[in-house]
Design a protein around this motif. Structure first.
Motif, PDB file in Angstrom:
ATOM      1  N   CYS A  95      -0.183   4.862  -6.410  1.00 17.29           N
ATOM      2  CA  CYS A  95      -1.391   4.372  -5.753  1.00 17.29           C
ATOM      3  C   CYS A  95      -2.510   5.399  -5.744  1.00 17.29           C
ATOM      4  CB  CYS A  95      -1.088   3.936  -4.323  1.00 17.29           C
ATOM      5  SG  CYS A  95       0.011   2.519  -4.268  1.00 17.29           S
ATOM      6  N   ALA A  98      -5.891   5.489 -10.209  1.00 15.77           N
ATOM      7  CA  ALA A  98      -6.521   4.183 -10.394  1.00 15.77           C
ATOM      8  C   ALA A  98      -6.036   3.475 -11.651  1.00 15.77           C
ATOM      9  CB  ALA A  98      -8.039   4.338 -10.419  1.00 15.77           C
ATOM     10  N   ASN A  99      -5.856   4.202 -12.755  1.00 11.08           N
ATOM     11  CA  ASN A  99      -5.425   3.550 -13.995  1.00 11.08           C
ATOM     12  C   ASN A  99      -4.014   2.978 -13.872  1.00 11.08           C
ATOM     13  OD1 ASN A  99      -4.396   6.216 -13.929  1.00 11.08           O
ATOM     14  ND2 ASN A  99      -4.196   6.271 -16.164  1.00 11.08           N
ATOM     15  N   GLU A 102      -4.269  -0.222 -11.685  1.00  8.46           N
ATOM     16  CA  GLU A 102      -4.826  -1.305 -12.484  1.00  8.46           C
ATOM     17  C   GLU A 102      -3.786  -1.865 -13.460  1.00  8.46           C
ATOM     18  OE1 GLU A 102      -8.211  -1.944 -15.901  1.00  8.46           O
ATOM     19  OE2 GLU A 102      -8.554  -0.406 -14.382  1.00  8.46           O
TER      20      GLU A 102
END
Length: 108
Positions: A95, A98-99, A102
């Motif tokens: 978490c 970000a990648n 996503e």
């Protein structure tokens, strides 16, 4: 394995990848009641040869077929495991990247 036990395991191994393999329990002869689990076992066993050092692998029996078929069993209700065999990967730090978040949400 109850939900709180998974949380405890993840806390004990913070930052490590945790793989949990849910499979049907075996009888006295060592054969699972789940035919798909019987087929998957050698595949998962071979895959374990490629696991990075420091990873945690949990082999989790979902008990017998009548318990597994109960829609209110702990595995379905608390861990959201809907089929056996199931192999889950859990990392406590995903978490923060970000990648990875996503990618997790976009996987089919």
């Amino acid at each position: 394995m109850a939900h709180y036990q998974m949380v405890s395991v993840s806390e004990q191994h913070n930052g490590k990848a945790i793989f949990t393999y849910f499979t049907g329990s075996k009888d006295a002869r060592g054969k699972s009641w789940c035919p798909n689990c019987v087929q998957a076992e050698p595949v998962v066993g071979e895959g374990l040869k490629h696991v990075s050092e420091g990873c945690v692998f949990i082999y989790c029996h979902v008990t017998d077929k009548p318990y597994w078929k109960d829609p209110n069993n702990d595995f379905r209700k608390n861990l959201k495991v809907t089929a056996v065999p199931t192999l889950l990967k859990y990392e406590t730090n995903e978490c923060l990247q970000a990648n990875l978040v996503e990618m997790l949400f976009s996987e089919d």
